[in-house]
Design a protein around this motif. Structure first.
Motif, PDB file in Angstrom:
ATOM      1  N   MET A 120       0.709  -1.059   0.018  1.00  0.00           N
ATOM      2  CA  MET A 120      -0.125   0.060   0.098  1.00  0.00           C
ATOM      3  C   MET A 120       0.881   1.193   0.094  1.00  0.00           C
ATOM      4  O   MET A 120       1.802   1.230   0.776  1.00  0.00           O
ATOM      5  CB  MET A 120      -0.779   0.001   1.210  1.00  0.00           C
ATOM      6  CG  MET A 120      -1.961   1.219   1.148  1.00  0.00           C
ATOM      7  SD  MET A 120      -3.302   0.757   2.494  1.00  0.00           S
ATOM      8  CE  MET A 120      -2.270   0.738   3.899  1.00  0.00           C
ATOM      9  N   ALA A 121       0.516   2.129  -0.705  1.00  0.00           N
ATOM     10  CA  ALA A 121       1.431   3.477  -0.910  1.00  0.00           C
ATOM     11  C   ALA A 121       0.686   4.600  -0.577  1.00  0.00           C
ATOM     12  O   ALA A 121      -0.387   4.814  -0.677  1.00  0.00           O
ATOM     13  CB  ALA A 121       1.669   3.472  -2.449  1.00  0.00           C
ATOM     14  N   LEU A 122       1.629   5.535  -0.019  1.00  0.00           N
ATOM     15  CA  LEU A 122       1.387   6.874   0.479  1.00  0.00           C
ATOM     16  C   LEU A 122       2.158   7.917  -0.301  1.00  0.00           C
ATOM     17  O   LEU A 122       3.310   8.305   0.437  1.00  0.00           O
ATOM     18  CB  LEU A 122       1.158   6.924   1.976  1.00  0.00           C
ATOM     19  CG  LEU A 122       1.041   8.292   2.488  1.00  0.00           C
ATOM     20  CD1 LEU A 122      -0.214   8.815   1.976  1.00  0.00           C
ATOM     21  CD2 LEU A 122       1.004   8.450   4.165  1.00  0.00           C
ATOM     22  N   GLY A 179      -3.473  21.561   8.190  1.00  0.00           N
ATOM     23  CA  GLY A 179      -4.702  20.668   8.027  1.00  0.00           C
ATOM     24  C   GLY A 179      -4.337  19.356   7.233  1.00  0.00           C
ATOM     25  O   GLY A 179      -4.713  18.354   7.560  1.00  0.00           O
ATOM     26  N   TYR A 180      -3.749  19.589   5.978  1.00  0.00           N
ATOM     27  CA  TYR A 180      -3.151  18.538   5.413  1.00  0.00           C
ATOM     28  C   TYR A 180      -2.302  17.712   6.010  1.00  0.00           C
ATOM     29  O   TYR A 180      -2.353  16.352   6.198  1.00  0.00           O
ATOM     30  CB  TYR A 180      -2.675  18.951   4.082  1.00  0.00           C
ATOM     31  CG  TYR A 180      -2.159  17.899   3.157  1.00  0.00           C
ATOM     32  CD1 TYR A 180      -3.056  16.728   2.556  1.00  0.00           C
ATOM     33  CD2 TYR A 180      -0.956  17.756   2.716  1.00  0.00           C
ATOM     34  CE1 TYR A 180      -2.581  15.741   2.026  1.00  0.00           C
ATOM     35  CE2 TYR A 180      -0.298  16.890   1.870  1.00  0.00           C
ATOM     36  CZ  TYR A 180      -1.429  15.669   1.461  1.00  0.00           C
ATOM     37  OH  TYR A 180      -0.776  14.852   0.702  1.00  0.00           O
ATOM     38  N   SER A 181      -1.165  18.370   7.040  1.00  0.00           N
ATOM     39  CA  SER A 181      -0.321  17.672   7.773  1.00  0.00           C
ATOM     40  C   SER A 181      -1.070  16.612   8.682  1.00  0.00           C
ATOM     41  O   SER A 181      -0.511  15.687   8.993  1.00  0.00           O
ATOM     42  CB  SER A 181       0.559  18.549   8.256  1.00  0.00           C
ATOM     43  OG  SER A 181       1.397  19.156   7.304  1.00  0.00           O
ATOM     44  N   THR A 182      -1.962  17.426   9.277  1.00  0.00           N
ATOM     45  CA  THR A 182      -2.876  16.462  10.355  1.00  0.00           C
ATOM     46  C   THR A 182      -3.338  15.527   9.879  1.00  0.00           C
ATOM     47  O   THR A 182      -3.423  14.341  10.270  1.00  0.00           O
ATOM     48  CB  THR A 182      -3.695  17.532  10.977  1.00  0.00           C
ATOM     49  OG1 THR A 182      -2.955  18.583  11.590  1.00  0.00           O
ATOM     50  CG2 THR A 182      -4.673  16.719  12.107  1.00  0.00           C
ATOM     51  N   LEU A 222      -2.425  13.430   7.201  1.00  0.00           N
ATOM     52  CA  LEU A 222      -1.196  12.572   7.000  1.00  0.00           C
ATOM     53  C   LEU A 222      -1.089  11.834   8.112  1.00  0.00           C
ATOM     54  O   LEU A 222      -0.939  10.714   7.929  1.00  0.00           O
ATOM     55  CB  LEU A 222      -0.206  13.266   6.221  1.00  0.00           C
ATOM     56  CG  LEU A 222      -0.216  13.602   4.543  1.00  0.00           C
ATOM     57  CD1 LEU A 222       1.110  14.191   4.489  1.00  0.00           C
ATOM     58  CD2 LEU A 222      -0.636  12.710   3.896  1.00  0.00           C
ATOM     59  N   VAL A 223      -0.968  12.614   9.004  1.00  0.00           N
ATOM     60  CA  VAL A 223      -0.348  11.751  10.667  1.00  0.00           C
ATOM     61  C   VAL A 223      -1.525  10.972  11.155  1.00  0.00           C
ATOM     62  O   VAL A 223      -1.183   9.529  11.340  1.00  0.00           O
ATOM     63  CB  VAL A 223      -0.038  13.188  11.403  1.00  0.00           C
ATOM     64  CG1 VAL A 223       0.073  12.383  12.733  1.00  0.00           C
ATOM     65  CG2 VAL A 223       1.253  13.756  10.931  1.00  0.00           C
ATOM     66  N   ARG A 224      -2.736  11.497  10.923  1.00  0.00           N
ATOM     67  CA  ARG A 224      -3.892  10.594  11.365  1.00  0.00           C
ATOM     68  C   ARG A 224      -4.005   9.457  10.423  1.00  0.00           C
ATOM     69  O   ARG A 224      -4.115   8.222  10.899  1.00  0.00           O
ATOM     70  CB  ARG A 224      -5.124  11.361  11.363  1.00  0.00           C
ATOM     71  CG  ARG A 224      -5.017  12.331  12.638  1.00  0.00           C
ATOM     72  CD  ARG A 224      -6.364  13.075  12.578  1.00  0.00           C
ATOM     73  NE  ARG A 224      -6.546  14.050  13.845  1.00  0.00           N
ATOM     74  CZ  ARG A 224      -7.347  14.969  13.914  1.00  0.00           C
ATOM     75  NH1 ARG A 224      -8.266  15.195  12.706  1.00  0.00           N
ATOM     76  NH2 ARG A 224      -7.266  15.878  14.740  1.00  0.00           N
ATOM     77  N   SER A 225      -4.065   9.675   9.163  1.00  0.00           N
ATOM     78  CA  SER A 225      -4.079   8.300   8.092  1.00  0.00           C
ATOM     79  C   SER A 225      -2.790   7.574   8.394  1.00  0.00           C
ATOM     80  O   SER A 225      -3.187   6.144   8.227  1.00  0.00           O
ATOM     81  CB  SER A 225      -4.140   9.046   6.719  1.00  0.00           C
ATOM     82  OG  SER A 225      -5.206   9.844   6.577  1.00  0.00           O
ATOM     83  N   VAL A 226      -1.640   8.004   8.649  1.00  0.00           N
ATOM     84  CA  VAL A 226      -0.482   7.014   8.694  1.00  0.00           C
ATOM     85  C   VAL A 226      -0.689   6.072   9.954  1.00  0.00           C
ATOM     86  O   VAL A 226      -0.524   5.080  10.039  1.00  0.00           O
ATOM     87  CB  VAL A 226       0.731   7.893   8.644  1.00  0.00           C
ATOM     88  CG1 VAL A 226       1.797   6.899   9.237  1.00  0.00           C
ATOM     89  CG2 VAL A 226       1.065   8.246   7.193  1.00  0.00           C
ATOM     90  N   GLN A 227      -1.419   6.915  10.933  1.00  0.00           N
ATOM     91  CA  GLN A 227      -1.226   6.111  12.500  1.00  0.00           C
ATOM     92  C   GLN A 227      -2.470   5.032  12.025  1.00  0.00           C
ATOM     93  O   GLN A 227      -2.200   3.961  12.613  1.00  0.00           O
ATOM     94  CB  GLN A 227      -1.908   7.104  13.406  1.00  0.00           C
ATOM     95  CG  GLN A 227      -0.432   7.965  13.665  1.00  0.00           C
ATOM     96  CD  GLN A 227      -0.996   8.950  14.883  1.00  0.00           C
ATOM     97  OE1 GLN A 227      -2.330   9.551  14.718  1.00  0.00           O
ATOM     98  NE2 GLN A 227      -0.155   9.566  15.575  1.00  0.00           N
ATOM     99  N   THR A 228      -3.336   5.074  11.240  1.00  0.00           N
ATOM    100  CA  THR A 228      -4.314   4.108  10.949  1.00  0.00           C
ATOM    101  C   THR A 228      -3.903   3.076  10.181  1.00  0.00           C
ATOM    102  O   THR A 228      -4.012   1.947  10.422  1.00  0.00           O
ATOM    103  CB  THR A 228      -5.568   4.694  10.062  1.00  0.00           C
ATOM    104  OG1 THR A 228      -6.221   5.924  11.053  1.00  0.00           O
ATOM    105  CG2 THR A 228      -6.760   3.360   9.951  1.00  0.00           C
ATOM    106  N   MET A 229      -2.965   3.444   9.040  1.00  0.00           N
ATOM    107  CA  MET A 229      -2.439   2.398   8.208  1.00  0.00           C
ATOM    108  C   MET A 229      -1.440   1.506   9.047  1.00  0.00           C
ATOM    109  O   MET A 229      -1.185   0.310   8.682  1.00  0.00           O
ATOM    110  CB  MET A 229      -1.904   3.119   7.223  1.00  0.00           C
ATOM    111  CG  MET A 229      -2.517   3.849   6.200  1.00  0.00           C
ATOM    112  SD  MET A 229      -1.589   4.494   4.730  1.00  0.00           S
ATOM    113  CE  MET A 229      -2.387   6.056   4.810  1.00  0.00           C
ATOM    114  N   GLY A 270       9.921  10.718   9.234  1.00  0.00           N
ATOM    115  CA  GLY A 270       9.326  11.110  10.482  1.00  0.00           C
ATOM    116  C   GLY A 270       7.969  10.527  10.635  1.00  0.00           C
ATOM    117  O   GLY A 270       7.366   9.965  11.583  1.00  0.00           O
ATOM    118  N   LEU A 271       7.038  10.483   9.372  1.00  0.00           N
ATOM    119  CA  LEU A 271       5.968   9.520   9.444  1.00  0.00           C
ATOM    120  C   LEU A 271       6.214   8.033   9.618  1.00  0.00           C
ATOM    121  O   LEU A 271       5.308   7.669  10.582  1.00  0.00           O
ATOM    122  CB  LEU A 271       5.210   9.803   8.012  1.00  0.00           C
ATOM    123  CG  LEU A 271       4.312  11.023   7.997  1.00  0.00           C
ATOM    124  CD1 LEU A 271       3.883  11.077   6.232  1.00  0.00           C
ATOM    125  CD2 LEU A 271       3.463  11.322   8.734  1.00  0.00           C
TER     126      LEU A 271
END
Length: 435
Positions: A70-72, A118-121, A123-130, A147-148
Protein backbone atom coordinates in the motif's frame (compact mmCIF):
# COMPACT_ATOMS: atom_id res chain seq x y z
CA UNK A 1 -7.64 6.63 -8.37
CA UNK A 2 -7.17 6.56 -4.60
CA UNK A 3 -9.87 4.84 -2.56
CA UNK A 4 -11.00 5.54 0.98
CA UNK A 5 -8.52 4.26 3.57
CA UNK A 6 -10.79 1.62 5.07
CA UNK A 7 -11.90 0.53 1.61
CA UNK A 8 -8.39 0.17 0.25
CA UNK A 9 -7.29 -1.95 3.18
CA UNK A 10 -10.33 -4.18 2.76
CA UNK A 11 -9.62 -4.47 -0.96
CA UNK A 12 -6.05 -5.55 -0.31
CA UNK A 13 -6.70 -8.21 2.27
CA UNK A 14 -9.62 -9.55 4.30
CA UNK A 15 -7.78 -10.90 7.31
CA UNK A 16 -10.00 -9.21 9.87
CA UNK A 17 -10.33 -5.76 11.37
CA UNK A 18 -7.66 -3.13 10.79
CA UNK A 19 -6.50 -3.35 14.38
CA UNK A 20 -5.78 -7.09 14.21
CA UNK A 21 -2.30 -8.59 14.07
CA UNK A 22 -0.75 -7.47 10.80
CA UNK A 23 1.16 -10.50 9.58
CA UNK A 24 -1.30 -13.35 9.20
CA UNK A 25 -2.58 -16.25 7.18
CA UNK A 26 -5.25 -15.68 4.58
CA UNK A 27 -8.24 -18.02 4.41
CA UNK A 28 -6.32 -20.16 1.95
CA UNK A 29 -3.56 -20.72 4.52
CA UNK A 30 -1.15 -18.58 2.49
CA UNK A 31 1.29 -16.47 4.46
CA UNK A 32 0.97 -12.73 3.84
CA UNK A 33 3.26 -9.79 4.58
CA UNK A 34 1.98 -6.21 4.49
CA UNK A 35 4.25 -3.31 3.58
CA UNK A 36 3.44 0.39 3.58
CA UNK A 37 5.47 2.62 1.22
CA UNK A 38 5.74 6.34 2.06
CA UNK A 39 7.38 8.76 -0.39
CA UNK A 40 7.35 12.52 -0.88
CA UNK A 41 7.97 13.42 -4.52
CA UNK A 42 7.97 12.25 -8.13
CA UNK A 43 11.48 10.80 -7.95
CA UNK A 44 10.83 9.25 -4.56
CA UNK A 45 7.67 7.61 -5.92
CA UNK A 46 9.76 6.20 -8.77
CA UNK A 47 12.31 4.71 -6.35
CA UNK A 48 9.63 3.21 -4.10
CA UNK A 49 7.87 1.73 -7.14
CA UNK A 50 11.09 0.03 -8.31
CA UNK A 51 11.50 -1.58 -4.89
CA UNK A 52 7.84 -2.60 -4.91
CA UNK A 53 8.33 -4.35 -8.26
CA UNK A 54 11.31 -6.27 -6.89
CA UNK A 55 9.37 -7.26 -3.76
CA UNK A 56 6.64 -8.73 -5.91
CA UNK A 57 9.17 -10.66 -7.98
CA UNK A 58 10.79 -12.09 -4.85
CA UNK A 59 7.46 -13.29 -3.53
CA UNK A 60 6.54 -14.73 -6.91
CA UNK A 61 9.77 -16.75 -7.16
CA UNK A 62 10.27 -17.90 -3.57
CA UNK A 63 8.27 -19.51 -0.79
CA UNK A 64 7.56 -16.28 1.06
CA UNK A 65 3.79 -16.56 0.77
CA UNK A 66 2.40 -13.33 -0.66
CA UNK A 67 2.86 -9.62 -0.17
CA UNK A 68 0.33 -6.80 0.11
CA UNK A 69 1.60 -3.34 -0.74
CA UNK A 70 0.00 0.00 0.00
CA UNK A 71 1.43 3.38 -1.01
CA UNK A 72 1.25 6.84 0.49
CA UNK A 73 2.67 9.39 -1.98
CA UNK A 74 2.75 12.52 0.19
CA UNK A 75 2.99 14.89 -2.79
CA UNK A 76 1.36 14.61 -6.20
CA UNK A 77 -0.74 11.97 -7.91
CA UNK A 78 1.36 8.86 -7.30
CA UNK A 79 1.46 7.93 -10.99
CA UNK A 80 4.51 5.69 -10.51
CA UNK A 81 2.49 3.53 -8.12
CA UNK A 82 -0.60 3.47 -10.32
CA UNK A 83 1.50 2.34 -13.27
CA UNK A 84 2.44 -0.87 -11.42
CA UNK A 85 -0.96 -1.31 -9.73
CA UNK A 86 0.11 -0.57 -6.17
CA UNK A 87 -2.98 0.80 -4.37
CA UNK A 88 -2.80 4.39 -3.13
CA UNK A 89 -4.14 4.67 0.39
CA UNK A 90 -5.70 8.13 0.27
CA UNK A 91 -6.10 11.13 -1.97
CA UNK A 92 -3.08 13.40 -1.62
CA UNK A 93 -2.68 17.04 -2.57
CA UNK A 94 -0.48 18.92 -5.02
CA UNK A 95 0.81 21.83 -2.94
CA UNK A 96 1.54 25.25 -4.50
CA UNK A 97 5.25 24.80 -3.73
CA UNK A 98 5.27 21.53 -5.69
CA UNK A 99 6.36 19.70 -2.54
CA UNK A 100 9.26 22.06 -1.87
CA UNK A 101 7.62 23.55 1.20
CA UNK A 102 10.76 24.15 3.22
CA UNK A 103 13.06 25.16 0.36
CA UNK A 104 11.98 28.82 0.47
CA UNK A 105 9.99 31.23 2.62
CA UNK A 106 7.64 31.86 -0.31
CA UNK A 107 6.98 28.12 -0.77
CA UNK A 108 6.20 27.73 2.93
CA UNK A 109 3.85 30.73 2.87
CA UNK A 110 1.98 29.50 -0.22
CA UNK A 111 1.53 26.02 1.25
CA UNK A 112 0.35 27.39 4.60
CA UNK A 113 -2.22 29.54 2.79
CA UNK A 114 -3.49 26.49 0.90
CA UNK A 115 -4.08 24.50 4.09
CA UNK A 116 -0.74 22.81 4.79
CA UNK A 117 -1.42 22.54 8.52
CA UNK A 118 -4.73 20.73 8.06
CA UNK A 119 -3.27 18.49 5.35
CA UNK A 120 -0.33 17.56 7.60
CA UNK A 121 -2.73 16.60 10.39
CA UNK A 122 -4.70 14.50 7.89
CA UNK A 123 -1.51 12.69 6.80
CA UNK A 124 -0.44 11.94 10.38
CA UNK A 125 -3.83 10.55 11.35
CA UNK A 126 -4.04 8.46 8.20
CA UNK A 127 -0.56 7.01 8.70
CA UNK A 128 -1.40 6.09 12.27
CA UNK A 129 -4.43 4.16 11.01
CA UNK A 130 -2.41 2.43 8.30
CA UNK A 131 0.20 1.44 10.87
CA UNK A 132 -2.28 -1.01 12.42
CA UNK A 133 -2.36 -2.81 9.08
CA UNK A 134 1.34 -2.85 8.17
CA UNK A 135 4.15 -5.19 9.20
CA UNK A 136 6.86 -2.86 8.00
CA UNK A 137 7.20 0.63 6.56
CA UNK A 138 9.44 1.61 3.66
CA UNK A 139 10.21 5.35 3.82
CA UNK A 140 11.70 6.93 0.70
CA UNK A 141 12.97 10.51 0.52
CA UNK A 142 13.96 12.79 3.37
CA UNK A 143 12.90 13.83 6.88
CA UNK A 144 9.18 13.96 6.04
CA UNK A 145 8.54 10.28 5.15
CA UNK A 146 11.17 9.33 7.74
CA UNK A 147 9.25 11.18 10.43
CA UNK A 148 5.94 9.59 9.39
CA UNK A 149 7.55 6.15 9.47
CA UNK A 150 8.76 6.81 13.00
CA UNK A 151 5.24 7.84 14.05
CA UNK A 152 3.83 4.48 12.99
CA UNK A 153 5.75 2.72 15.81
CA UNK A 154 6.40 -0.07 13.33
CA UNK A 155 9.84 -1.19 12.11
CA UNK A 156 10.94 0.76 9.07
CA UNK A 157 13.65 0.88 6.42
CA UNK A 158 14.78 4.25 5.09
CA UNK A 159 16.00 4.95 1.54
CA UNK A 160 17.66 8.37 1.52
CA UNK A 161 17.51 9.05 -2.22
CA UNK A 162 17.39 12.86 -1.94
CA UNK A 163 20.28 13.68 0.37
CA UNK A 164 23.94 13.41 -0.62
CA UNK A 165 27.26 14.46 0.88
CA UNK A 166 28.36 15.54 -2.57
CA UNK A 167 26.58 18.75 -1.53
CA UNK A 168 29.21 19.12 1.22
CA UNK A 169 32.10 17.87 -0.95
CA UNK A 170 32.21 14.88 1.41
CA UNK A 171 33.50 17.00 4.28
CA UNK A 172 30.68 16.11 6.68
CA UNK A 173 27.30 14.38 6.78
CA UNK A 174 24.38 16.29 5.30
CA UNK A 175 22.06 14.50 7.74
CA UNK A 176 21.22 16.66 10.75
CA UNK A 177 21.47 15.24 14.29
CA UNK A 178 17.67 14.90 14.58
CA UNK A 179 17.59 12.98 11.30
CA UNK A 180 20.35 10.67 12.47
CA UNK A 181 18.36 10.06 15.67
CA UNK A 182 15.48 8.73 13.55
CA UNK A 183 17.91 6.39 11.78
CA UNK A 184 18.81 4.52 14.97
CA UNK A 185 17.64 1.02 15.90
CA UNK A 186 15.53 -0.68 17.00
CA UNK A 187 12.76 1.14 15.10
CA UNK A 188 14.87 1.93 12.02
CA UNK A 189 16.12 -1.44 10.78
CA UNK A 190 18.53 -0.02 8.22
CA UNK A 191 19.29 2.93 5.95
CA UNK A 192 20.30 2.84 2.29
CA UNK A 193 22.06 5.85 0.76
CA UNK A 194 22.27 6.99 -2.85
CA UNK A 195 26.09 7.13 -2.95
CA UNK A 196 29.16 5.81 -1.16
CA UNK A 197 30.42 9.09 0.29
CA UNK A 198 27.12 9.66 2.11
CA UNK A 199 27.21 6.08 3.40
CA UNK A 200 30.72 6.44 4.82
CA UNK A 201 29.89 9.67 6.64
CA UNK A 202 26.76 8.18 8.20
CA UNK A 203 28.73 5.16 9.41
CA UNK A 204 30.99 7.56 11.27
CA UNK A 205 27.87 8.51 13.26
CA UNK A 206 27.13 4.85 14.13
CA UNK A 207 24.15 4.60 11.77
CA UNK A 208 23.35 1.13 10.39
CA UNK A 209 23.71 1.99 6.72
CA UNK A 210 24.63 0.49 3.36
CA UNK A 211 25.27 1.59 -0.18
CA UNK A 212 24.37 -0.96 -2.84
CA UNK A 213 23.88 1.28 -5.86
CA UNK A 214 21.24 3.85 -6.63
CA UNK A 215 17.62 2.63 -7.02
CA UNK A 216 16.95 5.74 -9.08
CA UNK A 217 18.82 3.96 -11.88
CA UNK A 218 16.52 0.94 -11.81
CA UNK A 219 13.62 0.62 -14.23
CA UNK A 220 15.34 2.46 -17.08
CA UNK A 221 15.75 -0.53 -19.36
CA UNK A 222 14.51 -0.45 -22.96
CA UNK A 223 12.83 -3.43 -24.59
CA UNK A 224 14.67 -3.13 -27.91
CA UNK A 225 18.20 -2.17 -28.82
CA UNK A 226 19.12 1.48 -29.24
CA UNK A 227 20.61 1.90 -32.70
CA UNK A 228 22.87 4.66 -33.92
CA UNK A 229 21.37 7.26 -36.22
CA UNK A 230 22.82 9.82 -38.56
CA UNK A 231 20.75 12.41 -36.71
CA UNK A 232 21.95 14.03 -33.51
CA UNK A 233 19.18 13.40 -31.03
CA UNK A 234 18.73 15.99 -28.28
CA UNK A 235 16.32 15.08 -25.50
CA UNK A 236 14.26 17.70 -23.71
CA UNK A 237 13.31 17.18 -20.06
CA UNK A 238 10.90 19.89 -18.84
CA UNK A 239 10.04 18.23 -15.52
CA UNK A 240 6.93 16.58 -14.15
CA UNK A 241 5.12 19.24 -12.11
CA UNK A 242 1.95 20.73 -13.61
CA UNK A 243 2.25 24.33 -14.81
CA UNK A 244 6.00 24.42 -14.14
CA UNK A 245 6.75 21.75 -16.77
CA UNK A 246 4.84 23.68 -19.43
CA UNK A 247 6.71 26.91 -18.62
CA UNK A 248 10.01 25.04 -18.66
CA UNK A 249 9.36 23.56 -22.10
CA UNK A 250 8.50 27.03 -23.42
CA UNK A 251 11.85 28.33 -22.13
CA UNK A 252 13.68 25.39 -23.72
CA UNK A 253 11.88 25.87 -27.06
CA UNK A 254 13.23 29.41 -27.32
CA UNK A 255 16.76 27.98 -27.61
CA UNK A 256 16.21 25.26 -30.19
CA UNK A 257 16.21 27.23 -33.44
CA UNK A 258 19.70 28.54 -32.65
CA UNK A 259 20.92 24.97 -32.15
CA UNK A 260 19.24 23.79 -35.36
CA UNK A 261 20.71 26.64 -37.42
CA UNK A 262 24.20 26.31 -35.94
CA UNK A 263 24.51 22.57 -36.34
CA UNK A 264 26.26 21.16 -39.38
CA UNK A 265 24.34 17.89 -39.14
CA UNK A 266 20.68 16.84 -38.87
CA UNK A 267 19.24 17.41 -35.38
CA UNK A 268 16.15 15.83 -33.91
CA UNK A 269 14.51 17.17 -30.75
CA UNK A 270 12.39 14.84 -28.60
CA UNK A 271 10.63 16.00 -25.44
CA UNK A 272 9.81 13.52 -22.66
CA UNK A 273 6.45 14.56 -21.23
CA UNK A 274 5.38 13.07 -17.91
CA UNK A 275 2.49 10.65 -18.25
CA UNK A 276 0.53 12.63 -15.66
CA UNK A 277 0.48 15.80 -17.79
CA UNK A 278 -1.88 16.68 -20.65
CA UNK A 279 -0.33 17.83 -23.93
CA UNK A 280 -2.85 20.62 -24.55
CA UNK A 281 -1.24 22.95 -22.02
CA UNK A 282 2.17 22.49 -23.68
CA UNK A 283 0.68 23.37 -27.06
CA UNK A 284 -0.98 26.52 -25.71
CA UNK A 285 2.22 27.97 -24.23
CA UNK A 286 4.25 26.98 -27.30
CA UNK A 287 1.75 28.67 -29.61
CA UNK A 288 1.94 31.82 -27.49
CA UNK A 289 5.71 31.78 -28.11
CA UNK A 290 5.20 31.56 -31.90
CA UNK A 291 5.33 27.78 -32.44
CA UNK A 292 2.75 25.89 -34.48
CA UNK A 293 1.11 22.60 -33.55
CA UNK A 294 1.14 19.68 -35.99
CA UNK A 295 -1.20 17.16 -34.44
CA UNK A 296 -0.95 16.36 -30.75
CA UNK A 297 2.66 15.22 -30.76
CA UNK A 298 4.64 17.81 -32.78
CA UNK A 299 5.55 21.47 -32.54
CA UNK A 300 7.28 23.45 -35.28
CA UNK A 301 8.93 26.81 -35.80
CA UNK A 302 10.31 27.24 -39.28
CA UNK A 303 12.45 24.16 -39.97
CA UNK A 304 12.83 23.31 -36.26
CA UNK A 305 10.53 20.48 -35.16
CA UNK A 306 10.02 19.09 -31.64
CA UNK A 307 8.42 15.69 -31.09
CA UNK A 308 6.41 15.30 -27.87
CA UNK A 309 6.40 11.86 -26.27
CA UNK A 310 4.44 10.48 -23.34
CA UNK A 311 5.40 7.06 -22.01
CA UNK A 312 8.64 6.88 -24.00
CA UNK A 313 10.95 8.29 -21.35
CA UNK A 314 13.48 5.44 -21.22
CA UNK A 315 14.08 5.39 -24.97
CA UNK A 316 14.62 9.14 -25.09
CA UNK A 317 17.21 8.91 -22.30
CA UNK A 318 19.09 6.06 -23.94
CA UNK A 319 18.98 7.42 -27.51
CA UNK A 320 19.85 11.05 -26.76
CA UNK A 321 23.37 12.27 -27.42
CA UNK A 322 22.73 15.22 -25.09
CA UNK A 323 19.80 16.54 -23.06
CA UNK A 324 18.49 20.00 -22.25
CA UNK A 325 16.77 19.73 -18.91
CA UNK A 326 14.87 21.63 -16.27
CA UNK A 327 14.03 18.59 -14.15
CA UNK A 328 15.09 16.83 -10.98
CA UNK A 329 15.05 13.03 -11.04
CA UNK A 330 15.04 12.78 -14.85
CA UNK A 331 18.22 14.86 -15.02
CA UNK A 332 19.93 12.64 -12.47
CA UNK A 333 18.93 9.53 -14.41
CA UNK A 334 20.28 11.01 -17.64
CA UNK A 335 23.60 11.74 -15.93
CA UNK A 336 23.68 8.20 -14.54
CA UNK A 337 23.43 6.89 -18.10
CA UNK A 338 26.50 8.92 -19.01
CA UNK A 339 24.77 11.75 -20.86
CA UNK A 340 25.81 15.43 -20.82
CA UNK A 341 23.02 17.72 -19.64
CA UNK A 342 22.57 21.44 -20.28
CA UNK A 343 20.28 23.12 -17.75
CA UNK A 344 18.55 26.49 -17.63
CA UNK A 345 17.57 28.21 -14.38
CA UNK A 346 13.78 28.45 -14.23
CA UNK A 347 11.07 30.14 -12.18
CA UNK A 348 10.22 27.22 -9.91
CA UNK A 349 8.80 26.05 -7.68
CA UNK A 350 11.33 23.25 -8.20
CA UNK A 351 13.74 24.27 -10.91
CA UNK A 352 15.08 27.62 -9.74
CA UNK A 353 18.53 29.15 -10.17
CA UNK A 354 19.55 27.84 -6.75
CA UNK A 355 18.29 24.33 -7.61
CA UNK A 356 20.23 24.32 -10.88
CA UNK A 357 23.51 25.14 -9.17
CA UNK A 358 22.91 22.64 -6.37
CA UNK A 359 22.23 20.03 -9.03
CA UNK A 360 25.54 20.80 -10.69
CA UNK A 361 27.27 20.41 -7.32
CA UNK A 362 25.59 17.04 -6.87
CA UNK A 363 26.20 15.70 -10.39
CA UNK A 364 29.56 17.26 -11.19
CA UNK A 365 30.96 17.80 -14.66
CA UNK A 366 27.97 16.23 -16.42
CA UNK A 367 25.91 19.39 -15.81
CA UNK A 368 26.31 22.66 -17.70
CA UNK A 369 24.26 25.55 -16.32
CA UNK A 370 23.60 28.27 -18.91
CA UNK A 371 22.72 31.26 -16.74
CA UNK A 372 22.40 34.09 -19.24
CA UNK A 373 19.78 36.86 -19.60
CA UNK A 374 16.78 35.77 -21.69
CA UNK A 375 17.85 37.63 -24.84
CA UNK A 376 21.35 36.08 -24.75
CA UNK A 377 20.29 32.61 -23.65
CA UNK A 378 19.48 30.96 -27.05
CA UNK A 379 22.93 31.76 -28.48
CA UNK A 380 24.67 30.68 -25.24
CA UNK A 381 22.75 27.39 -25.13
CA UNK A 382 23.51 26.66 -28.79
CA UNK A 383 27.20 27.40 -28.29
CA UNK A 384 27.38 25.12 -25.25
CA UNK A 385 25.47 22.27 -26.90
CA UNK A 386 27.38 22.29 -30.18
CA UNK A 387 30.77 22.56 -28.45
CA UNK A 388 29.95 19.58 -26.24
CA UNK A 389 28.80 17.37 -29.10
CA UNK A 390 32.14 17.89 -30.87
CA UNK A 391 34.33 17.27 -27.80
CA UNK A 392 34.76 13.50 -27.61
CA UNK A 393 37.41 13.49 -24.81
CA UNK A 394 35.09 15.58 -22.65
CA UNK A 395 32.13 13.33 -23.47
CA UNK A 396 34.17 10.32 -22.35
CA UNK A 397 34.92 12.00 -19.00
CA UNK A 398 31.24 12.87 -18.63
CA UNK A 399 30.23 9.24 -19.15
CA UNK A 400 32.72 8.11 -16.50
CA UNK A 401 31.83 10.84 -14.02
CA UNK A 402 28.07 10.43 -14.41
CA UNK A 403 28.13 6.72 -13.68
CA UNK A 404 30.40 7.32 -10.70
CA UNK A 405 28.12 10.00 -9.23
CA UNK A 406 24.85 8.13 -9.75
CA UNK A 407 25.93 4.55 -9.23
CA UNK A 408 24.80 1.36 -10.89
CA UNK A 409 21.36 -0.17 -11.27
CA UNK A 410 20.34 -3.13 -9.14
CA UNK A 411 19.92 -1.49 -5.74
CA UNK A 412 16.14 -1.97 -5.74
CA UNK A 413 16.58 -5.75 -5.79
CA UNK A 414 19.06 -5.72 -2.90
CA UNK A 415 16.88 -3.42 -0.81
CA UNK A 416 13.87 -5.68 -1.45
CA UNK A 417 15.87 -8.72 -0.35
CA UNK A 418 16.84 -6.95 2.87
CA UNK A 419 13.21 -6.01 3.56
CA UNK A 420 12.07 -9.60 3.10
CA UNK A 421 14.83 -10.86 5.40
CA UNK A 422 13.49 -8.67 8.21
CA UNK A 423 9.93 -9.96 8.01
CA UNK A 424 8.72 -13.10 9.81
CA UNK A 425 9.10 -16.12 7.56
CA UNK A 426 6.84 -19.19 7.44
CA UNK A 427 8.34 -22.42 8.77
CA UNK A 428 6.19 -25.52 8.22
CA UNK A 429 3.09 -23.41 8.05
CA UNK A 430 3.93 -21.41 11.17
CA UNK A 431 5.46 -17.95 11.48
CA UNK A 432 9.11 -17.51 12.28
CA UNK A 433 9.75 -14.37 14.31
CA UNK A 434 12.28 -11.66 13.43
CA UNK A 435 14.46 -12.79 16.29
Amino acid sequence: MALGLAGIISAIVSDGPIGSTATSFRETGEWMHKILLISDGHGEDWVAAQIALQLRRLYDRHLYGSVALMALPMVGDGHSYERINVPIALTTRVLPSGGFTFKSVRGLWLDLRSGLTGYSTHLVRSVQTMANWADLVLAVGDILPLGLAWMTRKPYVFIGCTKSDYYTDGAYSCYFPWERALLQPPRCLHTFTRDLVTCKNLRAHQVSVSYCGNPMMDGLEVSDSVTDSEETLIGLLPGSRPDEAQRNLRDILLCLSAIHQGSGRPVRFEAAISAGLELDAFHRLAQAAGWKSFGSDRLGLGETVVHLHRGNFNRILHRSHLLIAMAGTATEQAVGLGKPVVTLPGHGPQFTRRFAYLQRQLLGESIFVVDEPPDCRPAAVAQTVLALLDDEPRLWNIRRSGRERMGEAGAARQIAEFVVSKLPQPVRGKPRSRS
